[in-house]
Design a protein around this motif. Structure first.
Motif, PDB file in Angstrom:
ATOM      1  N   PRO A  93       0.807  -1.228   0.000  1.00 60.03           N
ATOM      2  CA  PRO A  93       0.000   0.000   0.000  1.00 60.03           C
ATOM      3  C   PRO A  93       0.839   1.277   0.000  1.00 60.03           C
ATOM      4  N   TRP A  94       1.890   1.312   0.817  1.00 58.69           N
ATOM      5  CA  TRP A  94       2.717   2.515   0.858  1.00 58.69           C
ATOM      6  C   TRP A  94       3.595   2.630  -0.380  1.00 58.69           C
ATOM      7  N   ARG A  95       4.035   1.492  -0.923  1.00 60.65           N
ATOM      8  CA  ARG A  95       4.812   1.530  -2.170  1.00 60.65           C
ATOM      9  C   ARG A  95       3.961   2.116  -3.288  1.00 60.65           C
ATOM     10  N   GLU A  96       2.710   1.711  -3.358  1.00 58.93           N
ATOM     11  CA  GLU A  96       1.832   2.217  -4.396  1.00 58.93           C
ATOM     12  C   GLU A  96       1.594   3.717  -4.249  1.00 58.93           C
ATOM     13  N   ILE A  97       1.445   4.180  -3.022  1.00 58.92           N
ATOM     14  CA  ILE A  97       1.221   5.609  -2.803  1.00 58.92           C
ATOM     15  C   ILE A  97       2.379   6.426  -3.374  1.00 58.92           C
ATOM     16  N   ILE A  98       3.604   5.952  -3.183  1.00 61.64           N
ATOM     17  CA  ILE A  98       4.756   6.659  -3.748  1.00 61.64           C
ATOM     18  C   ILE A  98       4.790   6.508  -5.263  1.00 61.64           C
ATOM     19  N   ASP A  99       4.576   5.288  -5.755  1.00 60.59           N
ATOM     20  CA  ASP A  99       4.600   5.050  -7.200  1.00 60.59           C
ATOM     21  C   ASP A  99       3.621   5.947  -7.941  1.00 60.59           C
ATOM     22  N   LEU A 100       2.430   6.130  -7.382  1.00 62.19           N
ATOM     23  CA  LEU A 100       1.389   6.879  -8.081  1.00 62.19           C
ATOM     24  C   LEU A 100       1.761   8.338  -8.314  1.00 62.19           C
ATOM     25  N   SER A 101       2.662   8.876  -7.517  1.00 59.86           N
ATOM     26  CA  SER A 101       3.063  10.270  -7.728  1.00 59.86           C
ATOM     27  C   SER A 101       3.721  10.463  -9.090  1.00 59.86           C
ATOM     28  N   TYR A 102       4.319   9.387  -9.631  1.00 61.13           N
ATOM     29  CA  TYR A 102       5.049   9.492 -10.900  1.00 61.13           C
ATOM     30  C   TYR A 102       4.106   9.612 -12.098  1.00 61.13           C
ATOM     31  N   ALA A 103       2.809   9.454 -11.891  1.00 60.55           N
ATOM     32  CA  ALA A 103       1.854   9.524 -13.004  1.00 60.55           C
ATOM     33  C   ALA A 103       1.893  10.866 -13.714  1.00 60.55           C
ATOM     34  N   VAL A 104       2.253  11.926 -13.021  1.00 58.90           N
ATOM     35  CA  VAL A 104       2.310  13.249 -13.661  1.00 58.90           C
ATOM     36  C   VAL A 104       3.532  13.387 -14.555  1.00 58.90           C
ATOM     37  N   VAL A 105       4.436  12.416 -14.487  1.00 58.17           N
ATOM     38  CA  VAL A 105       5.639  12.415 -15.331  1.00 58.17           C
ATOM     39  C   VAL A 105       5.521  11.379 -16.434  1.00 58.17           C
ATOM     40  N   GLY A 106       5.205  10.132 -16.064  1.00 60.05           N
ATOM     41  CA  GLY A 106       5.133   9.060 -17.051  1.00 60.05           C
ATOM     42  C   GLY A 106       4.036   8.073 -16.722  1.00 60.05           C
ATOM     43  N   LYS A 107       2.982   8.065 -17.525  1.00 55.69           N
ATOM     44  CA  LYS A 107       1.831   7.207 -17.243  1.00 55.69           C
ATOM     45  C   LYS A 107       2.172   5.725 -17.420  1.00 55.69           C
ATOM     46  N   GLU A 108       2.797   5.374 -18.541  1.00 56.56           N
ATOM     47  CA  GLU A 108       3.070   3.965 -18.805  1.00 56.56           C
ATOM     48  C   GLU A 108       4.035   3.386 -17.783  1.00 56.56           C
ATOM     49  N   ASP A 109       5.048   4.146 -17.436  1.00 56.40           N
ATOM     50  CA  ASP A 109       5.989   3.667 -16.423  1.00 56.40           C
ATOM     51  C   ASP A 109       5.282   3.465 -15.083  1.00 56.40           C
ATOM     52  N   THR A 110       4.366   4.354 -14.762  1.00 58.13           N
ATOM     53  CA  THR A 110       3.633   4.225 -13.497  1.00 58.13           C
ATOM     54  C   THR A 110       2.729   3.007 -13.522  1.00 58.13           C
TER      55      THR A 110
END
Length: 716
Positions: free
Chosen positions: A670-687
């Motif tokens: 759950p906490w890993r996902e919370i951090i990962d999701l922040s990257y969506a504003v940079v790269g959608k596919e990578d996220t």
């Protein structure tokens, strides 16, 4: 009771959305004494803004809740607060709360000073910095103490920019504590012989600058301007004392001198203009919001000569400001404060587009994926309410999770999943509205708020809920669900609007005329953000941890106002939300709007503040020291409003430097996902690739919500 004219017009314009019941509110919000009569301390409440047209339901809580009305076990301390103020909602999360909780002896932060008001004395500190790798603290020292022998103190007046402490006894005096004042001021009505002492040694006194003016140098390297309005000359008394040659009346003022003669000249010019309060006004539309702060000075003072100090978020936004940079800057834990001349501050917040849906339209591919995710998520929602958490925070997160699933399902056209999620949300919420849940909500007559039964008797229950900790975090989730239900099923909310409004009135009461709840309980109009801490005293004064949950709370209020047809309130709350977002990016996000607020020893190896206090910043949380907690609590929950604070340039700059390692080192999915999701504003596919490995979600999140955020997050 009849609807107000404004509500009536809205009801005619928006026939479908439900409208609140209103009652005539005959309570007098202001109790004053003659400004020219200082024989006793003035007792007054100043409205922060003119908000008579911005009322949610004004039905009295007892008429909504029936028997669910009680008194908090933690009583108002009328030895610290004037009894005449008890007929009005008393602030529970104000910047000056330390004055009226516990012993009332902890400091308040006026910025740039920290001040203690206790019986018999007023103590002033110009704090110095303690810079460490994981915190920046303000060091307290008794720079000046003015003794008022035989006096007792009480808070006698307040607005959202000031609080006044009255002293009675052998001497009658008032201490107006005004945010941003470059002077600490004591107004002495009864002519008296008083003196000042300091913890430092006095090395020199210069009394040649004018009547009543002394420039005092201390052995810690600081210089102070000391001013006695009645003209009494200061004389050194021993190593660390000052006495005045004659009895003193009127203002005694103290100001730190930061830049030699230039600062002395600026302070000298402003010495006779005393701020005693202020008022904030907001003119809001869908596109922009114009904020004004109008500082109030004593009758007869020259308001044009008023000298104040501004925080970094003011400095970036104020229009046509008369900066007095030659006088130097004041240090504060939130960055250097610049001096500014004049009694009117004005700035504009540009309103970013925001609604129920994300900023980027869904593609057909996204919709196809979401159809599968929302169906699974909706079917996973339990029908048994007994399986839900009993406390308002975790229940609220579960409730908002169901509402998010419903609104996403609606957008992608899955009516069955929408209706199922909506039915679950309604079934879960109804026991809380009816008071049949195990930890029912009760109106607190002591502090004018909506609290859990457990919280009213146990200060540690429900994260301090009965002491008004985190109400905006908790109830923001409830209000988000109410907004979604009101949008998708307006008939259900129509007959329940008054009781639904209690949640939003508790933390986001936009009417100063509502006698049942404090005005904007958590929001600080000077600091630009909310304070979460409630009726607890702290040496570092107020604090807030999760800015993203504060954002969510005002976002929820905004959507709820829209869904129920109250567009004036929606515009007002949207303005507050925009300011909270800018303050978040200024003070919690290192290197976002600015990179020079905090010292290198703190900011060199991190990009976030975990807990921001009135006089301190911490790389920490209240629940653990894991880096994913400290960053993640500033990112969750993921909703369309997350785009206000998660900006591409900032996330891109800190991802490889900090966030990637934080995510990879997280100890749970759950906490890993919370951090990962922040990257969506940079790269959608990578996220999407990163979150594909996630097997469990935060209790307020879901697979469909994570995917939806990535799909709709703005990348420009």
């Amino acid at each position: 009771m009849p609807l107000s004219d404004r509500i009536r017009k809205l009801a005619e314009k928006f026939a479908t959305p439900p409208q609140p019941t209103t009652e005539t509110n005959s309570s007098n919000r202001t109790s004053t004494t003659n400004n020219n009569d200082m024989s006793a301390p003035q007792v007054q409440i100043e409205d922060v803004v003119e908000t008579s047209s911005l009322s949610w339901s004004t039905v009295a809580p007892k008429d909504i809740l029936g028997a669910r009305v009680s008194q908090n076990s933690y009583r108002v301390k009328y030895n610290l607060l004037d009894e005449s103020l008890g007929g009005h909602p008393i602030p529970t999360n104000a910047w000056w709360e330390n004055l009226i909780v516990e012993n009332g002896d902890q400091p308040v932060v006026t910025a740039p000073y920290m001040i203690k008001c206790v019986d018999d004395s007023v103590v002033v500190c110009a704090p110095t910095a303690l810079n460490q790798q994981n915190f920046v603290a303000s060091i307290w020292h008794d720079d000046w103490k003015l003794t008022l022998p035989g006096c007792q103190r009480k808070v006698v007046a307040f607005d959202n920019l000031s609080v006044t402490v009255g002293y009675t006894g052998a001497i009658t005096a008032e201490v107006p504590l005004v945010k941003g004042s470059v002077f600490a001021t004591i107004l002495i009505e009864t002519p008296a012989v008083v003196g000042l002492t300091t913890i430092h040694a006095i090395t020199s006194i210069d009394t040649s600058r004018g009547s009543g003016v002394s420039v005092v140098q201390l052995n810690n390297g600081t210089t102070w301007l000391v001013y006695c309005e009645s003209g009494a000359a200061a004389q050194q008394n021993g190593m660390s004392g000052l006495t005045f040659a004659d009895s003193v009346h009127g203002a005694v003022r103290l100001a730190l001198v930061n830049n030699g003669d230039q600062a002395i000249k600026a302070l000298f010019s402003a010495k006779d203009t005393v701020p005693i309060g202020g008022k904030v006004s907001i003119q809001a539309s869908e596109d922009s919001a114009d904020f004004s702060i109008n500082w109030k000075v004593r009758d007869g003072d020259n308001s044009n000569a008023l000298l104040m100090s501004a925080l970094p978020h003011h400095q970036h936004a104020l229009n046509n400001a008369q900066w007095v940079d030659s006088a130097g800057v004041f240090w504060s834990s939130k960055g250097n404060m610049r001096m500014i001349l004049g009694s009117n501050w004005n700035w504009r917040e540009e309103i970013e587009p925001l609604g129920f849906t994300g900023q980027t339209p869904l593609t057909e591919t996204h919709k196809e994926k979401l159809l599968a995710l929302v169906k699974a998520d909706a079917n996973s929602l339990p029908a048994d309410t007994g399986a839900l958490p009993p406390d308002p925070y975790f229940f609220g997160k579960a409730l908002a999770r169901a509402a998010r699933i419903a609104i996403i399902a609606d957008e992608v056209g899955d009516i069955d999943s929408r209706d199922l999620a909506l039915q679950r949300a309604i079934a879960w919420l109804e026991p809380w509205l009816a008071g049949t849940n195990s930890n029912r909500l009760i109106y607190d007559t002591e502090w004018s708020g909506y609290c859990t039964q457990a919280g009213l008797t146990d200060p540690g229950a429900d994260f301090g809920q009965g002491r008004y900790n985190d109400h905006h975090f908790h109830y923001g989730y409830f209000v988000y669900a109410a907004a979604v239900i009101s949008k998708l099923n307006p008939d259900w909310s129509k007959s329940r609007l008054d009781i639904l409004d209690l949640f939003v009135r508790d933390y986001c009461n936009t009417s100063a005329e509502d006698s049942a709840f404090p005005f904007m309980r958590h929001f600080d109009f000077f600091e630009g953000h909310s304070w979460a801490a409630g009726l607890f005293a702290f040496a570092d004064s107020r604090n807030q941890e999760s800015t993203s949950e504060a954002i969510n709370s005002y976002y929820a209020s905004y959507l709820y106002a829209l869904a129920t047809g109250r567009h004036d309130i929606a515009n007002y709350v949207r303005a507050v939300l925009q300011l909270e977002a800018r303050a978040t990016r200024t003070y919690w996000h290192i290197g976002d709007i600015t990179s020079d607020i905090y010292p290198d020893v703190y900011s060199n190896d991190k990009a976030i503040v975990g807990i921001l206090w009135s006089s301190k910043i911490d790389f920490a949380t209240f629940f653990g020291a894991n880096p994913e907690f400290i960053y993640g609590i500033q990112f969750m929950p993921y909703v369309p409003a997350s785009a206000l604070i998660l900006k591409k340039a900032w996330i891109e700059a800190i991802w490889s430097k900090y966030l990637l390692a934080v995510a990879d080192g997280a100890q749970s999915d759950p906490w890993r996902e919370i951090i990962d999701l922040s990257y969506a504003v940079v790269g959608k596919e990578d996220t999407l690739a990163r979150i594909s490995r996630i097997t469990s979600h935060d209790d307020g999140n879901s697979a469909s919500n994570s995917y939806y955020w990535v799909a709709t997050a703005p990348t420009e």
